[in-house]
Write an enzyme that holds these catalytic residues in place. Structure first.
Site, mmCIF file in Angstrom:
data_model
loop_
_atom_site.group_PDB
_atom_site.id
_atom_site.type_symbol
_atom_site.label_atom_id
_atom_site.label_comp_id
_atom_site.label_asym_id
_atom_site.label_seq_id
_atom_site.Cartn_x
_atom_site.Cartn_y
_atom_site.Cartn_z
ATOM 1 N N TYR A 29 3.437 -23.120 14.833
ATOM 2 C CA TYR A 29 2.759 -23.633 13.738
ATOM 3 C C TYR A 29 3.542 -24.843 12.995
ATOM 4 O O TYR A 29 3.813 -24.723 11.592
ATOM 5 C CB TYR A 29 2.251 -22.616 12.522
ATOM 6 C CG TYR A 29 0.906 -22.812 12.152
ATOM 7 C CD1 TYR A 29 -0.086 -22.680 12.895
ATOM 8 C CD2 TYR A 29 0.791 -23.103 10.764
ATOM 9 C CE1 TYR A 29 -1.413 -23.143 12.224
ATOM 10 C CE2 TYR A 29 -0.368 -23.406 10.164
ATOM 11 C CZ TYR A 29 -1.392 -23.455 11.038
ATOM 12 O OH TYR A 29 -2.712 -23.706 10.351
ATOM 13 N N HIS A 34 9.655 -29.355 10.539
ATOM 14 C CA HIS A 34 10.074 -28.904 11.902
ATOM 15 C C HIS A 34 10.242 -30.292 12.667
ATOM 16 O O HIS A 34 10.889 -30.496 13.387
ATOM 17 C CB HIS A 34 8.923 -28.269 12.728
ATOM 18 C CG HIS A 34 8.790 -26.696 12.301
ATOM 19 N ND1 HIS A 34 7.481 -26.276 11.474
ATOM 20 C CD2 HIS A 34 9.369 -25.547 12.299
ATOM 21 C CE1 HIS A 34 7.535 -25.195 11.425
ATOM 22 N NE2 HIS A 34 8.643 -24.778 11.613
HETATM 23 P P1 AMP Z 1 10.761 -21.825 11.740
HETATM 24 O O1 AMP Z 1 9.510 -22.045 12.794
HETATM 25 O O2 AMP Z 1 10.166 -21.499 10.456
HETATM 26 O O3 AMP Z 1 11.689 -20.711 12.072
HETATM 27 O O4 AMP Z 1 11.443 -22.993 11.417
HETATM 28 C C1 AMP Z 1 12.416 -23.558 12.547
HETATM 29 C C2 AMP Z 1 13.167 -24.440 12.060
HETATM 30 O O5 AMP Z 1 12.452 -25.517 10.928
HETATM 31 C C3 AMP Z 1 14.364 -23.693 11.193
HETATM 32 O O6 AMP Z 1 15.621 -24.314 11.271
HETATM 33 C C4 AMP Z 1 13.778 -24.242 9.625
HETATM 34 O O7 AMP Z 1 15.037 -24.028 8.823
HETATM 35 C C5 AMP Z 1 13.363 -25.482 9.850
HETATM 36 N N1 AMP Z 1 12.316 -25.576 8.801
HETATM 37 C C6 AMP Z 1 11.483 -25.123 8.397
HETATM 38 N N2 AMP Z 1 10.753 -25.625 7.272
HETATM 39 C C7 AMP Z 1 11.400 -26.851 6.949
HETATM 40 C C8 AMP Z 1 11.660 -27.929 5.870
HETATM 41 N N3 AMP Z 1 10.631 -27.939 5.216
HETATM 42 N N4 AMP Z 1 12.270 -28.823 6.056
HETATM 43 C C9 AMP Z 1 13.414 -28.677 6.844
HETATM 44 N N5 AMP Z 1 13.275 -27.863 8.029
HETATM 45 C C10 AMP Z 1 12.593 -27.088 7.983
#
Ligand code: AMP
Length: 277
Positions: A29, A34
């Protein structure tokens, strides 16, 4: 762009790759946060691999695994635009076959903050990331500062288990009003979305107080807490001013500190952080 569903296929493909491999693990998502990781990986590597896997073991029994937003077609389109080479989309059974019984447990730093609020969360995260590192064998892996503790836990694991991968931490991407981008923001009603800016406001207040010379961590925690308590839709899980490396709570801010917090806005639990530097 190749979409790969099995470990065997990915291993086969990996054997043929030369040059550096940049890897971005996600639970899908996707949003601009990301994509900032993917862009950075694209700029620094010959090959970019992104995984999309809603890892069941990092969700607690009362958490939102069942309702976590998913839209693979949309994610694939976004990744195509960023010139991603390989997308790994394994099934639950591919990652956790029925006889699966080995876990990665990071102690100390993983026990605080998110670890204390979400028992077992980092065991699930560290285990799946270790498996993905073994499968993808990346040169560099990219994580967001948004999940600061996760990045610290992964760095600890990589050091402790002598993994051959460089961890790169990418700054948090925010909406124009400061709210950190998150897939969970889609749960918020318009009123809650408005209230959710309280996280950024509390962190900005912490930074402002600190920049104004306040060194007493408890005074900063208290001011953050009372700002959040003035928002009727917000319920605090934790407010922390901690050592930015160990995440131990500080009395005096005499080294690099991380202000972080977890707040429920209605039923949605949001986290955010800011370094005091
Ligand atoms: P997730 O899909 O939520 O596990 O996130 C995947 C990666 O994206 C993780 O390393 C998160 O820290 C990074 N991430 C999620 N949201 C943000 C954001 N707003 N800014 C920077 N990195 C993000």
């Amino acid at each position: 762009m190749q979409v790969i569903k099995t470990i065997a296929e990915l291993r086969e493909l990996r054997r043929c790759l030369t040059g550096s491999v940049g890897f971005v693990p996600t639970i899908g998502y996707l949003h601009e946060g990301h994509l900032a990781l993917v862009k950075r990986a694209r700029a620094e590597n010959a090959i970019v691999v992104v995984s999309i896997f809603v890892n069941p073991t990092q969700f607690g029994p009362s958490e939102d695994l069942g309702t976590y937003p998913r839209d693979l077609d949309r994610d694939l389109k976004l990744l195509e635009k960023e010139k991603t080479d390989i997308i790994f989309v394994p099934s639950d059974a591919e990652i956790y076959p029925s006889e699966f019984s080995t876990w990665v447990d990071v102690e100390k730093v993983a026990e605080r903050l998110e670890g204390a609020s979400r028992p077992g969360h980092f065991r699930g995260v560290a285990t799946v990331v270790a498996k993905l590192f073994n499968i993808v064998q990346p040169t560099k892996a990219y994580f967001g500062q948004k999940d600061a503790q996760q990045a610290i836990v992964i760095k600890r694991m990589v050091t402790d288990l002598n993994m051959m991968v460089e961890i790169v931490v990418v700054p948090t991407v925010r909406e124009s009003d400061g709210l950190a981008m998150s897939s969970r923001n889609t749960y918020l009603s318009p009123k809650e979305r408005q209230a959710a800016t309280v996280l950024f406001r509390a962190l900005s207040l912490a930074r402002q107080l600190w920049q104004g010379g306040e060194k007493d961590a408890d005074k900063i925690r208290q001011q953050m807490t009372s700002l959040i308590q003035r928002e009727p839709l917000a319920k605090i899980d934790y407010v922390s001013i901690a050592d930015a490396d160990t995440l131990e709570e500080l009395d005096m801010i005499d080294r690099l500190a991380l202000a972080s917090l977890a707040v429920r806005i209605g039923k949605t639990r949001l986290i955010d952080n800011m370094t005091l530097e």
